[in-house]
Design an enzyme around this catalytic site. Structure first.
Site, PDB file in Angstrom:
ATOM      1  N   TYR A 140       0.893  -1.417   0.017  1.00 35.56           N
ATOM      2  CA  TYR A 140       0.150  -0.160   0.111  1.00 35.56           C
ATOM      3  C   TYR A 140       0.875   1.279   0.019  1.00 35.56           C
ATOM      4  O   TYR A 140       1.855   1.266   0.797  1.00 35.56           O
ATOM      5  CB  TYR A 140      -1.021  -0.180   1.194  1.00 35.56           C
ATOM      6  CG  TYR A 140      -1.689   1.250   1.440  1.00 35.56           C
ATOM      7  CD1 TYR A 140      -3.104   1.309   0.956  1.00 35.56           C
ATOM      8  CD2 TYR A 140      -1.100   2.356   2.062  1.00 35.56           C
ATOM      9  CE1 TYR A 140      -3.627   2.471   0.949  1.00 35.56           C
ATOM     10  CE2 TYR A 140      -1.963   3.489   2.059  1.00 35.56           C
ATOM     11  CZ  TYR A 140      -3.347   3.462   1.577  1.00 35.56           C
ATOM     12  OH  TYR A 140      -4.020   4.724   1.809  1.00 35.56           O
ATOM     13  N   GLU A 228      -3.259   7.589  -4.165  1.00 40.31           N
ATOM     14  CA  GLU A 228      -3.449   6.397  -3.451  1.00 40.31           C
ATOM     15  C   GLU A 228      -3.246   5.024  -4.326  1.00 40.31           C
ATOM     16  O   GLU A 228      -3.932   4.785  -5.348  1.00 40.31           O
ATOM     17  CB  GLU A 228      -4.516   6.229  -2.763  1.00 40.31           C
ATOM     18  CG  GLU A 228      -4.982   4.829  -1.611  1.00 40.31           C
ATOM     19  CD  GLU A 228      -6.308   4.805  -0.943  1.00 40.31           C
ATOM     20  OE1 GLU A 228      -7.110   4.774  -1.557  1.00 40.31           O
ATOM     21  OE2 GLU A 228      -6.343   4.720   0.358  1.00 40.31           O
TER      22      GLU A 228
END
Ligand code: GDP
Ligand code: MN
Length: 424
Positions: A140, A228
């Site tokens: 992530y 993101e």
């Protein structure tokens, strides 16, 4: 000049966000195209709006397996479920045929994920991509504007993929951070060290550092409030790729990012919000209730919504007409509010400062006359401030079905009563 991105601290990643920022989000396929322009590597894919598009796309994609990805403006697609029970908004399909069959199940269907709410989001576009073989691990990586340090910050975790929200709660120590100094940009040595903390060595750490720089440059040039990547994947052969991407953009930068705003998906936006934007009416946000509100100033808009709730009603919208609405804009505002069939009453709550009460009253009267029979709902008007008396006199003399009130409580109570809802 520094971009907004460099000078303002805000936004948190989706998994940590507690508040709702008004920012432009674009679909994954658009985000990836923008990232590619800055040298960020993603997998090859084609956006499709019909099954014919999908048939053409699968023929062009070289890998035998194809990935079919629902394009909605919300995350959690992989673990989502369609309203007809079909599971998964992202499928890795064995071959072209399987991909076409899967696309048929998704296109036009409504996908519910953790982030869409129970209503879900209609899938009108698919992104068909090559399947990436040999994924070793999923990370992530996000770039956000951190409030505490008032600077851009990378946050990343080796445990990316689909469970990041849980990880943020259960093991916050597994989330690594790298602060960026806006005057210097991403520091090479710090970025390499950060990549090493994420389990990359030598050339791979350098490649990841390069990706971080590219992500930062994209965010800064394009006025992103958030980037993101979930997941960023490391393949068996060492390649690093971004296979999912979410970009959010600062609404105030719309004027200087026309290329980005072209990517806006208006179909997923409330039609009334689009119309209000076009009419230049401050902020209009559609809500689920039945009292239409026309207010000046965001603070008064919120107070109005509160007082409606206090008397057992529910606001149908949040509309701030601002400090300088003209009569034609008031007419437009009425048209937009009453286009919502749930609206049973309109509550006009104006504080006359720069905006004078008699101007509002004249606008209301003209709007009511202009709309004639189209206006089926009663109107409660509360005017306070500059030229209050003149405003009320105008309303009283108009002979229209407009209830004038002085007091916010009295007015709100009346408005709720007129919707036919009973007060708790
Ligand atoms: P999200 O659920 O909305 O975040 O959608 P993603 O684009 O992140 O896809 C969900 C998951 O599908 C990813 O975390 C991957 O595990 C998997 N996935 C996506 N693309 C590929 C691919 O090309 N190959 C493989 N093996 N898995 C993929
Ligand atoms: Mn994802």
């Amino acid at each position: 000049m520094l971009s907004r991105f460099s000078t303002r601290a805000m936004a948190m990643p989706a998994f940590a966000a507690g508040t709702q920022a008004r920012a432009l989000n674009v679909h994954e396929y658009s985000a990836k195209r923008i990232l590619n322009d800055f040298g960020v590597k993603t997998e090859y894919g084609i956006m499709c709006e019909s099954i014919a598009d999908v048939e053409a796309a699968v023929a062009k994609i070289k890998s035998t397996k194809k990935v079919v990805k629902s394009q909605i403006l919300a995350g959690g697609r992989g673990k989502g479920t369609f309203v007809d029970g079909f599971k998964g908004g992202v499928h890795v399909c064995a071959n072209a045929e399987d991909a076409i069959a899967t696309a048929k199940k998704m296109l036009g269907n409504t996908l519910v994920t953790k982030q869409t709410g129970a209503k879900g989001a209609k899938v009108e576009k698919l992104f068909i991509t090559e399947a990436i073989p040999g994924i070793k691990r999923e990370l992530y990586v996000a770039l956000v504007l951190d409030r505490n340090t008032a600077s851009p910050m990378f946050i990343a975790s080796q445990e990316g993929g689909m469970g990041i929200e849980e990880l943020a709660h259960s093991n916050p120590e597994k989330i690594k951070k790298l602060q960026v100094n806006v005057h210097n940009g991403v520091d090479e040595a710090a970025a390499i060290k950060f990549a090493e903390e994420l389990g990359f060595q030598d050339a791979k750490a350098e490649a990841v550092a390069e990706t971080l720089k590219n992500l930062y440059n994209c965010a800064k040039s394009k006025d992103c409030t958030m980037v993101e990547i979930n997941p960023m994947v490391e393949l068996e052969d060492g390649t690093v790729l971004c296979i999912d991407a979410k970009l959010s953009f600062d609404d105030n930068a719309a004027f200087r990012q026309p290329d980005v705003w072209k990517e806006e998906d208006l179909s997923s936006k409330d039609k009334k919000e689009v119309a209000a934007d076009a009419a230049g009416l401050g902020a209009y946000i559609a809500l689920d209730g039945n009292v239409g509100c026309m207010v000046n100033g965001a603070g008064l808009a919120m107070a109005t919504m509160d007082v409606i709730s206090k008397y057992g009603g529910t606001p149908a919208n949040f509309l701030d007409v601002g400090g300088s609405a003209k009569t034609d804009q008031i007419v437009k505002a009425f048209e937009i509010i009453t286009a919502d069939p749930h609206v049973k009453c309109i509550f006009v709550n104006i504080f006359g400062g720069i905006m004078k009460c008699d101007v509002i009253a004249a606008g209301v009267i003209e709007a009511v006359q202009h709309m004639g029979d189209k206006l089926q709902v009663p109107i409660v008007v509360r005017l306070k401030g500059t030229n209050e008396k003149e405003g009320k006199d105008l309303l009283n003399a108009s002979g229209l079905r407009v209830y004038a009130a002085d007091d916010i409580d009295v007015a709100a109570k009346k408005a709720v009563e007129l919707t036919g809802q009973t007060t708790a």
